[in-house]
Design an enzyme around this catalytic site. Structure first.
Site, PDB file in Angstrom:
ATOM      1  N   SER A 128      44.380 -26.303 -36.514  1.00 14.39           N
ATOM      2  CA  SER A 128      44.694 -26.065 -35.102  1.00 14.39           C
ATOM      3  C   SER A 128      43.854 -24.945 -34.491  1.00 14.39           C
ATOM      4  O   SER A 128      43.525 -24.990 -33.304  1.00 14.39           O
ATOM      5  CB  SER A 128      46.184 -25.767 -34.922  1.00 14.39           C
ATOM      6  OG  SER A 128      46.585 -24.692 -35.750  1.00 14.39           O
TER       7      SER A 128
ATOM      8  N   HIS B  86      45.465 -19.599 -33.148  1.00 19.40           N
ATOM      9  CA  HIS B  86      45.159 -20.421 -31.973  1.00 19.40           C
ATOM     10  C   HIS B  86      44.341 -19.627 -30.951  1.00 19.40           C
ATOM     11  O   HIS B  86      43.334 -20.113 -30.424  1.00 19.40           O
ATOM     12  CB  HIS B  86      46.446 -20.919 -31.322  1.00 19.40           C
ATOM     13  CG  HIS B  86      47.221 -21.862 -32.185  1.00 19.40           C
ATOM     14  ND1 HIS B  86      48.496 -22.287 -31.864  1.00 19.40           N
ATOM     15  CD2 HIS B  86      46.909 -22.453 -33.362  1.00 19.40           C
ATOM     16  CE1 HIS B  86      48.928 -23.103 -32.807  1.00 19.40           C
ATOM     17  NE2 HIS B  86      47.995 -23.205 -33.722  1.00 19.40           N
TER      18      HIS B  86
END
Length: 378
Positions: A281, A332
């Site tokens: 991610s 992230h």
């Protein structure tokens, strides 16, 4: 053939438009409701906007109205292109001598009545020195119209070919290779037994081990996933974002952006967490950052896509990360920053953005060194 008569101000306007479009790389922009004026834009130009106005300005009241109109249109362009400030060069060709022309905030105003005045104007020449030699002057009105139209059409055709090359669909396979590696590593974890020990053996990101010299974990963690749901969600995101980045930036640039994003996400994750971190991610957020950069480069055309698609995806996923435990939001955010800076550093193919690339490389190096210092030496 009858002689073609063109007003002197129109000749000046055509010559200026020809120069700024063919020599300086400005592009005409459509502004609804205007007449006898041309608006040009270049994102990285010394002036973001150039307005060439052929309307007759006969008194101070009309001059003030023209300034109000310029600022109002600048606001519309700022809103449309997601810009904080815009500097504009306004060239008036038909101003009465009794009207005082002066600069406004973010608007440099210049009044000229003869083409020769352009090449003698220090304010223009200091910003566009080539205008002294490259400004087209036809021998007659018909010659001017034919040559200016031909050169602008050729420039437009050349630009259209570049845009077509950038946006056209290409054969993609690097994204699928990255997805295949993630699926392969997930199968390996199933065979070996999904546990924290196995993840650590295979290369999970874990700050104590990274600080101990196992730098490879800042990359390898991005190919490991803890469950089939984790894998499927990330692979679907990689399928969407990866193919778009590969198509827009090219295969080599995709790999550079992906691995720099993974590294950046891994660094920030290790800095703020002592737990085990796995998953693609962070790198995927980097691809979203690259798409943001790409969208900003073509924001005249892609602003709606940025506002309605990319920005909401980023914001929603970051909010989810802040509200749900177990999600590595530091990874992230790090990936997002790394992807944006990496995209700036490698540049968009077919786009002359050397200044942006140099700035991107400098910012990326500074950012990476700073986070590395905080992680390893603080």
């Amino acid at each position: 053939m009858d002689k073609v008569n063109v007003r002197k101000q129109d000749q000046i306007l055509m010559s200026l438009v020809h120069y700024f479009v063919t020599k300086e790389g400005y592009a005409p922009i459509f502004v609804q409701g205007v007449k006898d004026e041309i608006w040009l834009e270049k994102v990285d130009g010394p002036y973001r906007i150039i307005r060439i106005n052929n309307n007759y300005i006969h008194n101070e009241e009309q001059y003030n109205f023209e300034q109000f109109k310029i600022k109002n249109i600048m606001k519309q362009i700022k809103r449309k292109t997601l810009s904080f400030t815009i500097n504009t060069l306004n060239i008036d060709l038909n101003v009465a001598d009794r009207v005082e022309v002066k600069n406004e905030k973010n608007v440099d105003n210049i009044s000229i009545h003869e083409l020769s005045e352009v090449q003698k104007n220090n304010d223009i020449v200091s910003v566009f020195p080539n205008i002294k030699t490259d400004l087209f002057e036809g021998n007659d009105s018909l010659d001017l119209i034919i040559n200016v139209t031909k050169d602008i059409n050729n420039k437009t055709e050349s630009d259209n070919k570049k845009f077509e090359k950038i946006f056209s669909k290409k054969k993609l396979f690097v994204t699928y290779i990255l997805m295949g590696l993630c699926f392969l590593m997930y199968i390996v974890t199933l065979i070996m037994g999904s546990s924290n020990v196995i993840y650590l053996i295979l290369g999970a990101n874990y700050a104590p081990l990274v600080k101990n010299g196992e730098i490879f974990r800042l990359i390898t963690y991005a190919f490991l996933h803890g469950s089939i749901i984790h894998l499927v969600v990330n692979m679907y995101s990689l399928f969407i974002a990866g193919r778009q980045v590969e198509n827009n930036f090219g295969k080599v640039r995709l790999l550079i952006i992906y691995f720099i994003s993974a590294l950046s996400g891994g660094l920030l994750s290790a800095l703020f967490s002592n737990g085990i971190s796995i998953g693609a991610s962070g790198a995927i957020f980097g691809l979203l950052g690259a798409l943001v950069y790409f969208g900003l480069q073509f924001r005249l055309y892609l602003t709606d896509a940025l506002v309605s698609k990319i920005f909401p995806i980023i914001i929603i996923n970051l909010l989810i990360g802040f509200t749900i435990t177990g999600i590595d939001n530091a990874c992230h955010i790090g990936g997002l920053i790394g992807g944006f800076l990496a995209a700036m550093a490698v540049g968009v193919p077919e786009v002359d953005n050397k200044k942006d690339r140099i700035n991107g490389i400098i910012l990326l190096v500074i950012y990476t060194l700073f986070i590395s210092y905080l992680l390893f030496f603080r």
